[in-house]
Design a protein around this motif. Structure first.
Motif, PDB file in Angstrom:
ATOM      1  N   HIS A  46      -0.982   4.861   2.454  1.00 28.20           N
ATOM      2  CA  HIS A  46      -1.408   4.746   3.837  1.00 28.20           C
ATOM      3  C   HIS A  46      -1.512   6.104   4.515  1.00 28.20           C
ATOM      4  CE1 HIS A  46      -2.491   1.682   6.624  1.00 28.20           C
ATOM      5  NE2 HIS A  46      -1.848   2.277   7.590  1.00 28.20           N
ATOM      6  N   THR A  74      -3.276   2.217  -5.040  1.00 24.74           N
ATOM      7  CA  THR A  74      -3.336   2.864  -3.723  1.00 24.74           C
ATOM      8  C   THR A  74      -2.607   4.202  -3.762  1.00 24.74           C
ATOM      9  OG1 THR A  74      -1.423   1.598  -3.037  1.00 24.74           O
ATOM     10  CG2 THR A  74      -3.564   0.771  -2.369  1.00 24.74           C
ATOM     11  N   SER A 121       0.836  -1.193   0.000  1.00 27.11           N
ATOM     12  CA  SER A 121       0.000   0.000   0.000  1.00 27.11           C
ATOM     13  C   SER A 121       0.872   1.244   0.000  1.00 27.11           C
ATOM     14  CB  SER A 121      -0.918   0.007   1.222  1.00 27.11           C
ATOM     15  OG  SER A 121      -1.511   1.267   1.369  1.00 27.11           O
TER      16      SER A 121
END
Lengths: 313, 335
Positions: free
Chosen positions: B68, B124, B65
């Motif tokens: 975050h 992401t 990811s």
């Protein structure tokens, strides 16, 4: 639109000029995206230090200008040389130590990819901070006589001379790259390694040398993009590589990760849509376009707009 | 051998950790005699929550990811806006921020669930930047680049006032809860399923695991704690702006996890502590400290590819401490 309303021509001048601005910025993204794509092609990893190569190219040009004021042509050559050196060093320090294992599993493994991703990231932090200490963290202006902002009048349209330079250099670079990849031995070996690294090794291609060559070529394009933007926008600073780096990265993903034509096309689409979007929405929100394109592409065309079909994404 | 030891000293490691967190560290910080040391420790605590939650998604489940920090930002803004707008106290805003972040995380994650490896990471990244641009430009709602000032600190009227010490203890309590929850999720059959998903998602699916459900659950849990960390950040610093939640911050979190050891909870905490404490320790050399941080990152990837406290040694520790199945006389399985 009101702005072009008085002139008798059929298209909107403001719109057309934004289009030209968009193509110019799109070509800059394209030069950077090619570097990403070439390196992703041969190594299957993302080079997060590419934005810093762009920044180093710009600073090398500025140093040359302040030191001995060479003609523009030489400035570009110096940026190219700086890019080649940076690419060579980057590969040596941040990528080669992680290539100890040569079987297919480790070449494609996630751990290896994350290691090089983070080592290139660490290198980008170090490079950015080093430049910040040596050159100062504030904006560095380009000397006036090198600024490429002289207006050039063609009919009712006004262009900056930098736009012509960006067009010219980009087209020459893209043509040179096509020639290199398709007509020379080293281009053949780059394409072979990109296609199948282990297979390329079995037929006697020196993969290490090929990877170094890829880094050098990709970084030269990135560095030349940096000095062009520096001359065109008039200021350079240590963090300048971040935004174009992300945009070029988006273009690479949209283009399908290992298609050069796709990356260039998507970089142009990106640049033009960003420039045209400023007609309708505020500058700040225009950044959203690249990221929305990215997510939309990934969700609806997971192989990218120009990517070859693969087993799974 | 170790079975004997863990029978006579049950759960030694958590007691030691709690003692260090609530007794030794405050005493040492107090002895250093400045509020600044407490503020650094508070930051480390917030980032420990973040790295543990990011480690759950990136280390244990193997979904890289790169966004975050944006979820952390959503939590921070939710807490800041509800605290300044509605005057909610921190014990309402913390869970509220977590829930809002988890919800937004699930909504944003749903379309990316079929992506794997680098494509998921890139998605992401895009989602994270979309959140950042929204925070930056939605001036009516988030005040844009001006940020949100004067967020109330962590205080309960009549019990204690907001101070560096109260901030430290609040963050320490939440961090301990986070570590406990993530630890129970990771070191269980559920965690084994996640590791199976990481190693080979197609194989895991063939074995009957519902991988999309697992991924969404992991995303929700991870975003929940990222949101709580964000809420703590806005309450402890009192001022937030969109630049605290950029891509660079996501990368810093990732670097902490990798330096500490992917997939290891103690490693995530060690990584957060190292990368945040190092610049403070190196303050005397001023300008060069970020270079040193970059070099530490590079060298630790080069020479300690599994991290300072890797997953294997972390699992070993957990099994020695908690693994009933590793005891000779135990009749229960390890769960």
């Amino acid at each position: 639109m009101a702005r072009g309303g008085e002139s008798p021509i059929l298209f909107d001048i403001f719109f057309f000029q934004q289009l030209v601005n968009g193509v110019a910025i799109g070509l800059v993204y394209a030069l950077m995206a090619i570097g990403f794509t070439l390196i992703f092609g041969v190594l299957n990893v993302v080079n997060f230090a590419h934005g810093e190569v762009y920044m180093i190219g710009a600073y090398a040009g500025l140093l040359a200008i302040t030191a001995f004021a060479p003609p523009l042509f030489v400035v570009v050559l110096i940026a190219l040389a700086a890019g080649a050196l940076t690419g060579f060093g980057l590969e040596r320090i941040a990528f080669r130590p992680f290539r100890r294992f040569r079987d297919e599993a480790s070449l494609k493994s996630k751990a290896m990819r994350e290691a090089t991703l983070l080592s290139s990231l660490a290198m980008s932090i170090i490079a950015r901070e080093a430049v910040e200490i040596i050159m100062g963290s504030n904006m560095q202006p380009i000397p006036q006589q090198y600024l490429l902002l002289q207006p050039v009048q063609i009919g009712p349209l006004t262009f900056a001379s930098g736009q012509f330079l960006i067009f010219g250099v980009s087209v020459v670079s893209l043509a040179a790259l096509q020639w290199l990849l398709n007509r020379t031995r080293i281009g053949l070996s780059i394409r072979a390694v990109a296609n199948n690294p282990v297979g390329a090794m079995y037929v006697g291609i020196d993969t290490n040398r090929t990877i170094v060559a890829t880094f050098i070529i990709g970084s030269m394009l990135g560095a030349v993009a940096g000095i062009l933007v520096g001359l065109y926008q008039g200021t350079i600073f240590p963090g300048m590589g971040f935004t174009p780096g992300i945009k070029a990265f988006v273009a690479m993903v949209m283009g399908g990760l290992n298609s050069i034509v796709g990356a260039v096309a998507c970089a142009l689409i990106l640049g033009v849509s960003e420039a045209l979007a400023t007609n309708f929405i505020a500058q700040g929100w225009a950044d959203l376009i690249a990221y929305s394109f990215l997510v939309i592409t990934l969700v609806f065309f997971p192989t990218g707009l120009f990517g070859a079909a693969r087993e799974r994404i | 051998m170790s079975g004997e030891l863990s029978k006579s000293f049950p759960r030694l490691a958590p007691l030691l950790a709690l003692g260090a967190l609530f007794v030794v560290a405050p005493l040492v910080l107090y002895a250093s005699g400045s509020g600044y040391a407490f503020r650094v420790a508070t930051t480390i605590g917030v980032f420990a929550i973040l790295t543990v939650s990011a480690n759950f998604i990136t280390g244990t489940t193997g979904l890289l990811s790169l966004g975050h920090a944006a979820f952390y930002g959503v939590g921070a803004y939710t807490a800041a806006l509800s605290a300044t707008g509605f005057g909610w106290p921190f014990w309402v805003t913390l869970p509220f921020a977590g829930l809002v972040t988890a919800l937004i995380g699930i909504l944003l994650a749903l379309p990316t669930m079929r992506l794997v490896s680098i494509h998921f990471a890139v998605a992401t990244l895009g989602l994270g930047e979309i959140i950042h641009v929204t925070l930056l430009n939605w001036v009516d709602f988030t005040r844009g680049p001006m940020g949100i000032p004067a967020i109330p600190g962590i205080a309960i009227p009549g019990l204690f006032k907001a101070s560096d010490v109260s901030n430290y203890f609040a963050v320490a309590v939440i961090a301990a809860i986070t570590v406990f929850v993530i630890h129970r999720l990771t070191h269980s059959y559920y965690g084994n399923a996640l590791r199976a998903l990481r190693e080979d998602d197609q194989c895991a699916e063939t074995m009957g695991l519902d991988i999309v459900r697992l991924k969404i659950e992991v995303f929700a849990v991870s975003c929940f704690f990222a949101g709580v960390a964000g809420a703590l950040w806005s309450h402890t610093t009192g001022y937030i702006s969109p630049n605290d939640f950029r891509f660079n911050e996501s990368i810093l979190i990732l670097a902490m996890i990798v330096v500490g050891g992917l997939g290891s909870i103690p490693g995530a905490i060690v990584g957060a502590t190292l990368l945040l404490a190092l610049p403070e320790v190196l303050r005397p050399i001023g300008d060069y400290r970020m270079i040193v941080v970059g070099s530490v990152m590079f060298l630790s990837i080069l020479f300690l590819p599994r991290g300072i406290f890797g997953e294997v040694s972390a699992l070993d520790l957990m099994r020695r401490q908690f693994g009933a199945a590793w005891r000779r006389d135990g009749r229960v399985g390890w769960r």
